[in-house]
Design a protein around this motif. Structure first.
Motif, short mmCIF file in Angstrom:
data_model
loop_
_atom_site.label_atom_id
_atom_site.label_comp_id
_atom_site.label_asym_id
_atom_site.label_seq_id
_atom_site.Cartn_x
_atom_site.Cartn_y
_atom_site.Cartn_z
N PHE A 22 -27.31 50.02 45.64
CA PHE A 22 -27.58 49.31 44.39
C PHE A 22 -29.07 49.21 44.10
O PHE A 22 -29.49 49.36 42.95
N ARG A 23 -29.89 48.95 45.14
CA ARG A 23 -31.34 48.87 44.93
C ARG A 23 -31.87 50.18 44.36
O ARG A 23 -32.63 50.19 43.39
N GLU A 24 -31.49 51.29 44.98
CA GLU A 24 -32.00 52.59 44.53
C GLU A 24 -31.44 52.96 43.17
O GLU A 24 -32.18 53.46 42.31
N LEU A 25 -30.17 52.73 42.96
CA LEU A 25 -29.54 53.11 41.70
C LEU A 25 -30.11 52.31 40.53
O LEU A 25 -30.42 52.86 39.47
N LEU A 42 -30.95 40.47 41.01
CA LEU A 42 -31.01 41.05 39.67
C LEU A 42 -32.17 40.43 38.91
O LEU A 42 -32.70 39.38 39.29
N ASP A 43 -32.57 41.05 37.81
CA ASP A 43 -33.72 40.58 37.04
C ASP A 43 -33.57 39.14 36.54
O ASP A 43 -34.56 38.45 36.36
N ASP A 44 -32.33 38.69 36.33
CA ASP A 44 -32.12 37.32 35.85
C ASP A 44 -32.09 36.29 36.99
O ASP A 44 -31.85 35.12 36.75
N LEU A 65 -24.71 44.63 32.88
CA LEU A 65 -25.31 44.96 31.60
C LEU A 65 -26.73 45.45 31.85
O LEU A 65 -27.53 44.74 32.47
N ILE A 66 -27.03 46.67 31.40
CA ILE A 66 -28.37 47.23 31.59
C ILE A 66 -28.86 47.79 30.26
O ILE A 66 -28.07 48.03 29.35
#
Length: 124
Positions: A22-25, A42-44, A65-66
């Motif tokens: 997940f980190r790399e993706l 995550l960013d939030d 959601l990206i």
């Protein structure tokens, strides 16, 4: 304080492998981890905590959601790595993405077999 999602524990066959996937993706930095958890944030601020349970792992569904730019990069990585993916949750449209709900989406499985959905627009 309004309600917000803080964290969830995701069952993994190999917690390090799942967190790295997940980190790399998703282009996320490493996050502090402790005890039986390997975490990504995550960013939030939401923590995804990967753990290796002593039971058989049941598939779960996780949708993220990206933005469009990250979607392009993630989709390119999925194809480069040969990750099987679909345009639909029923897995009837392999090798495609969808353009539903005014955005784009793709489905694939993570290293533990969970169904992951990436979308560029929320459903609501």
């Amino acid at each position: 304080m309004p309600v917000s999602f803080n964290h969830t524990i995701i069952a993994a066959k190999d917690r390090q492998e799942s967190a790295r996937f997940f980190r790399e993706l998703l282009e996320l930095p490493e996050a502090p981890s402790w005890g039986p958890f390997t975490n990504i944030q995550l960013d939030d601020g939401t923590l995804l905590q990967f753990a290796e349970p002593p039971v058989e792992i049941q598939m779960q569904h996780y949708a993220l959601l990206i933005d469009d730019d990250l979607f392009d990069r993630v989709y390119a990585r999925l194809r480069e790595r040969g990750v099987t993916h679909w345009a639909d949750p029923q897995m009837r449209r392999p090798g495609e993405i969808n353009d539903e709900h005014g955005g784009r989406g793709v489905y694939f499985k993570d290293p533990a077999g969970h169904a992951i959905e990436l979308i560029t627009r929320p459903y609501l």
